[in-house]
Write an enzyme that holds these catalytic residues in place. Structure first.
Site, PDB file in Angstrom:
ATOM      1  N   TYR A  52      34.521 -39.743 -41.942  1.00  0.00           N
ATOM      2  CA  TYR A  52      35.696 -40.352 -42.987  1.00  0.00           C
ATOM      3  C   TYR A  52      36.593 -40.842 -42.344  1.00  0.00           C
ATOM      4  O   TYR A  52      37.421 -40.341 -41.378  1.00  0.00           O
ATOM      5  CB  TYR A  52      35.934 -39.010 -43.801  1.00  0.00           C
ATOM      6  CG  TYR A  52      34.551 -38.439 -44.755  1.00  0.00           C
ATOM      7  CD1 TYR A  52      33.805 -39.500 -45.166  1.00  0.00           C
ATOM      8  CD2 TYR A  52      34.929 -37.153 -45.437  1.00  0.00           C
ATOM      9  CE1 TYR A  52      32.751 -38.960 -45.978  1.00  0.00           C
ATOM     10  CE2 TYR A  52      33.801 -36.825 -46.111  1.00  0.00           C
ATOM     11  CZ  TYR A  52      32.885 -37.721 -46.337  1.00  0.00           C
ATOM     12  OH  TYR A  52      31.629 -37.121 -47.287  1.00  0.00           O
ATOM     13  N   SER A 147      22.612 -32.673 -46.499  1.00  0.00           N
ATOM     14  CA  SER A 147      23.228 -33.369 -47.792  1.00  0.00           C
ATOM     15  C   SER A 147      22.402 -34.505 -48.245  1.00  0.00           C
ATOM     16  O   SER A 147      21.571 -35.101 -47.015  1.00  0.00           O
ATOM     17  CB  SER A 147      24.664 -34.044 -47.254  1.00  0.00           C
ATOM     18  OG  SER A 147      25.112 -34.931 -48.255  1.00  0.00           O
ATOM     19  N   GLN A 169      24.494 -31.271 -50.345  1.00  0.00           N
ATOM     20  CA  GLN A 169      25.471 -31.931 -51.025  1.00  0.00           C
ATOM     21  C   GLN A 169      24.806 -33.260 -51.419  1.00  0.00           C
ATOM     22  O   GLN A 169      24.198 -33.880 -50.562  1.00  0.00           O
ATOM     23  CB  GLN A 169      26.636 -32.196 -50.100  1.00  0.00           C
ATOM     24  CG  GLN A 169      27.683 -32.643 -50.872  1.00  0.00           C
ATOM     25  CD  GLN A 169      28.968 -33.010 -49.846  1.00  0.00           C
ATOM     26  OE1 GLN A 169      29.146 -34.100 -49.649  1.00  0.00           O
ATOM     27  NE2 GLN A 169      29.452 -31.777 -49.235  1.00  0.00           N
ATOM     28  N   SER A 215      31.334 -36.868 -55.559  1.00  0.00           N
ATOM     29  CA  SER A 215      31.723 -38.012 -56.565  1.00  0.00           C
ATOM     30  C   SER A 215      31.384 -37.647 -57.870  1.00  0.00           C
ATOM     31  O   SER A 215      30.719 -37.924 -58.804  1.00  0.00           O
ATOM     32  CB  SER A 215      31.010 -39.410 -56.351  1.00  0.00           C
ATOM     33  OG  SER A 215      31.379 -39.790 -54.968  1.00  0.00           O
ATOM     34  N   THR A 271      40.059 -36.277 -55.518  1.00  0.00           N
ATOM     35  CA  THR A 271      41.441 -36.705 -55.730  1.00  0.00           C
ATOM     36  C   THR A 271      42.320 -36.290 -54.552  1.00  0.00           C
ATOM     37  O   THR A 271      42.259 -35.470 -54.072  1.00  0.00           O
ATOM     38  CB  THR A 271      42.031 -36.124 -57.202  1.00  0.00           C
ATOM     39  OG1 THR A 271      43.199 -36.609 -57.588  1.00  0.00           O
ATOM     40  CG2 THR A 271      41.955 -34.473 -57.176  1.00  0.00           C
ATOM     41  N   ARG A 276      46.678 -34.136 -60.492  1.00  0.00           N
ATOM     42  CA  ARG A 276      45.261 -34.315 -61.059  1.00  0.00           C
ATOM     43  C   ARG A 276      44.458 -33.128 -60.624  1.00  0.00           C
ATOM     44  O   ARG A 276      43.626 -32.509 -61.325  1.00  0.00           O
ATOM     45  CB  ARG A 276      44.628 -35.593 -60.621  1.00  0.00           C
ATOM     46  CG  ARG A 276      43.402 -36.143 -61.725  1.00  0.00           C
ATOM     47  CD  ARG A 276      42.610 -37.208 -61.149  1.00  0.00           C
ATOM     48  NE  ARG A 276      43.230 -38.360 -60.671  1.00  0.00           N
ATOM     49  CZ  ARG A 276      43.617 -39.701 -61.495  1.00  0.00           C
ATOM     50  NH1 ARG A 276      43.673 -39.511 -62.742  1.00  0.00           N
ATOM     51  NH2 ARG A 276      43.996 -40.468 -60.714  1.00  0.00           N
TER      52      ARG A 276
HETATM   53  N1  LIG Z   1      27.720 -36.340 -48.914  1.00  0.00           N
HETATM   54  C1  LIG Z   1      27.901 -37.507 -49.244  1.00  0.00           C
HETATM   55  O1  LIG Z   1      27.026 -38.262 -48.932  1.00  0.00           O
HETATM   56  C2  LIG Z   1      29.152 -37.728 -49.928  1.00  0.00           C
HETATM   57  C3  LIG Z   1      29.566 -39.270 -50.129  1.00  0.00           C
HETATM   58  C4  LIG Z   1      30.360 -39.322 -50.937  1.00  0.00           C
HETATM   59  C5  LIG Z   1      31.529 -38.504 -50.954  1.00  0.00           C
HETATM   60  N2  LIG Z   1      31.271 -37.308 -50.476  1.00  0.00           N
HETATM   61  C6  LIG Z   1      32.368 -36.064 -50.789  1.00  0.00           C
HETATM   62  O2  LIG Z   1      32.685 -36.047 -51.913  1.00  0.00           O
HETATM   63  C7  LIG Z   1      33.862 -36.032 -52.224  1.00  0.00           C
HETATM   64  C8  LIG Z   1      34.458 -36.782 -53.652  1.00  0.00           C
HETATM   65  O3  LIG Z   1      33.961 -38.074 -53.385  1.00  0.00           O
HETATM   66  P1  LIG Z   1      34.993 -39.009 -54.337  1.00  0.00           P
HETATM   67  O4  LIG Z   1      36.264 -39.163 -54.037  1.00  0.00           O
HETATM   68  O5  LIG Z   1      33.933 -40.166 -54.461  1.00  0.00           O
HETATM   69  O6  LIG Z   1      34.765 -38.560 -55.689  1.00  0.00           O
HETATM   70  P2  LIG Z   1      35.554 -38.247 -57.026  1.00  0.00           P
HETATM   71  O7  LIG Z   1      36.305 -37.071 -56.964  1.00  0.00           O
HETATM   72  O8  LIG Z   1      34.601 -38.553 -57.985  1.00  0.00           O
HETATM   73  O9  LIG Z   1      36.482 -39.606 -57.218  1.00  0.00           O
HETATM   74  C9  LIG Z   1      38.030 -39.390 -56.731  1.00  0.00           C
HETATM   75  C10 LIG Z   1      38.517 -40.836 -56.863  1.00  0.00           C
HETATM   76  O10 LIG Z   1      38.590 -41.375 -58.052  1.00  0.00           O
HETATM   77  C11 LIG Z   1      39.970 -41.429 -58.451  1.00  0.00           C
HETATM   78  N3  LIG Z   1      40.114 -41.093 -59.879  1.00  0.00           N
HETATM   79  C12 LIG Z   1      40.821 -41.927 -60.770  1.00  0.00           C
HETATM   80  N4  LIG Z   1      40.970 -41.452 -62.175  1.00  0.00           N
HETATM   81  C13 LIG Z   1      40.417 -40.360 -61.810  1.00  0.00           C
HETATM   82  C14 LIG Z   1      40.336 -39.201 -62.812  1.00  0.00           C
HETATM   83  N5  LIG Z   1      40.522 -39.250 -64.112  1.00  0.00           N
HETATM   84  N6  LIG Z   1      39.705 -38.048 -62.294  1.00  0.00           N
HETATM   85  C15 LIG Z   1      39.447 -37.959 -60.968  1.00  0.00           C
HETATM   86  N7  LIG Z   1      39.437 -38.748 -60.018  1.00  0.00           N
HETATM   87  C16 LIG Z   1      40.039 -40.065 -60.595  1.00  0.00           C
HETATM   88  C17 LIG Z   1      40.702 -40.540 -57.442  1.00  0.00           C
HETATM   89  O11 LIG Z   1      42.049 -41.327 -57.231  1.00  0.00           O
HETATM   90  P3  LIG Z   1      43.323 -40.146 -57.083  1.00  0.00           P
HETATM   91  O12 LIG Z   1      43.326 -39.766 -55.843  1.00  0.00           O
HETATM   92  O13 LIG Z   1      44.524 -41.048 -57.430  1.00  0.00           O
HETATM   93  O14 LIG Z   1      43.351 -39.016 -58.192  1.00  0.00           O
HETATM   94  C18 LIG Z   1      40.004 -40.756 -56.396  1.00  0.00           C
HETATM   95  O15 LIG Z   1      40.314 -42.017 -55.695  1.00  0.00           O
HETATM   96  C19 LIG Z   1      34.501 -36.637 -50.951  1.00  0.00           C
HETATM   97  O16 LIG Z   1      35.913 -36.528 -50.684  1.00  0.00           O
HETATM   98  C20 LIG Z   1      33.574 -36.361 -49.777  1.00  0.00           C
HETATM   99  O17 LIG Z   1      34.119 -35.118 -49.378  1.00  0.00           O
HETATM  100  C21 LIG Z   1      30.139 -36.965 -49.975  1.00  0.00           C
END
Ligand SMILES: NC(=O)c1ccc[n+]([C@@H]2O[C@H](COP(=O)([O-])OP(=O)(O)OC[C@H]3O[C@@H](n4cnc5c(N)ncnc54)[C@H](OP(=O)(O)O)[C@@H]3O)[C@@H](O)[C@H]2O)c1
Length: 305
Positions: A52, A147, A169, A215, A271, A276
């Site tokens: 990351y 994962s 995951q 996500s 987030t 949020r």
């Molecule tokens: N194992 C894997 O292969 C894998 C792959 C991807 C991710 N991950 C893990 O999963 C975690 C989450 O992934 P993600 O960040 O893609 O997931 P997410 O929680 O679905 O998305 C968060 C992103 O969406 C934005 N956002 C905009 N509107 C939103 C709303 N109404 N509600 C929530 N978020 C909103 C957030 O912005 P703001 O910050 O402005 O709120 C943030 O940039 C990562 O940090 C990582 O730890 C793992």
């Protein structure tokens, strides 16, 4: 904030976890704000990966929280290994090196949970087993998991790995429900009935592995957020209707929907906005009804036989 037991381990963790993939972009003070806010909300589980922001997310996390042994005790830290630039690498050498580097960046003596990030088709499970045993015996990693793995890939690892694999995951959200669709449409000539995950949901429940949902607000592969997105009017209308009943925002209902599944899936929310996160945390204690769960599933464009 409610807690769950992580897989077969003795780790008690918040049922919502904070993903730190996007933390590398923050200043130290903004990151500190996000982490302290999460801890105040009762979130004690933080998800990292060596890759990351090219390691910057782990580094800024440790700097922001001013890591020391007392601080460390309050946290449950997970990180991942196995993705390199242009290839996957589950070799013993890479797993051990990558953990050593994560330990340095996180400024800690141990990782609570180490996950293999994405399946490496060149995996030699004997090597993974050696790496895990070395890391376990030296006290550098306490628990292990995977994962984006399917059941047969997990079985192959389990033939050699001595430690329990406690976590898988996987991408999972209202708009990414493959592992549920295939279970609902068994034996049907419908695109959604195709089993792409080898019944991973049932497998995980059978083997007491915790599924973590990455996500939880995205549709497609990082195509965007579905919450309050005009592309999904019916879904958002339903989220709002149910949210009004429980005094939850649409965002929080998307998490309550994941938590309602009896598999005890742990959402990993990404987030970096403290307000949020506060909104989302309320969902931890809310149990929507079975009917509401299915209404949301259908409003997302799915079908039931
Ligand atoms: N194992 C894997 O292969 C894998 C792959 C991807 C991710 N991950 C893990 O999963 C975690 C989450 O992934 P993600 O960040 O893609 O997931 P997410 O929680 O679905 O998305 C968060 C992103 O969406 C934005 N956002 C905009 N509107 C939103 C709303 N109404 N509600 C929530 N978020 C909103 C957030 O912005 P703001 O910050 O402005 O709120 C943030 O940039 C990562 O940090 C990582 O730890 C793992």
């Amino acid at each position: 904030m409610k807690s769950i037991q992580l897989g077969t381990s003795d780790l008690t963790v918040s049922n919502i976890s904070l993903g730190c993939m996007r933390m590398g972009e923050l200043s130290k003070s903004a990151a500190a704000n996000v982490i302290h806010n999460a801890l105040e909300l009762g979130i004690n589980f933080f998800d990292h990966a060596d890759i990351y922001a090219k390691g910057k997310s782990e580094e800024i996390f440790a700097e922001a929280i001013e890591m020391n042994p007392q601080v460390r005790e309050k946290l449950v830290l997970q990180t991942k290994t196995g993705i390199r630039k242009g290839f996957f690498d589950f070799s013993k050498e890479h797993i051990v090196d990558s953990v050593e580097n994560s330990l340095k960046r996180l400024n800690t003596e141990y990782i609570d949970v180490l996950l293999l990030h994405r399946p490496d088709t060149l995996v030699e499970p004997e090597e993974v087993a050696e790496a895990f045993s070395l890391l376990k015996e030296s006290g550098k990693v306490r628990q292990f998991g995977v994962s984006n793995h399917n059941p047969m890939q997990i079985e192959l690892l389990k033939k050699y790995v001595e430690q329990d694999l406690i976590v898988n995951q996987l991408q999972f959200s209202i708009m990414h429900t493959g592992m549920i669709d295939s279970g609902l449409l068994v034996n049907m000539k419908h695109e959604n009935g195709v089993d792409r995950d080898g019944a991973i949901l049932d497998y995980s429940r059978l083997h007491d592995m915790t599924i973590q949902a990455w996500s939880p607000f995205q549709y497609g592969f990082f195509e965007g957020v579905f919450v309050d997105n005009p592309k999904f009017p019916e879904l958002n209308k339903k989220l709002q209707e149910i949210g009004e009943k429980y005094h939850l925002s649409n965002t929080a209902v998307a998490i309550a929907w994941i938590l309602r599944h009896p598999a005890k899936i742990q959402p990993v929310v990404g987030t970096m906005n403290p307000e949020r996160l506060k909104e989302i945390a309320i969902a931890s204690e809310v149990t929507i009804t079975r009917e509401e769960w299915y209404q949301i599933y259908l409003a997302a464009g799915n079908m039931l036989p």
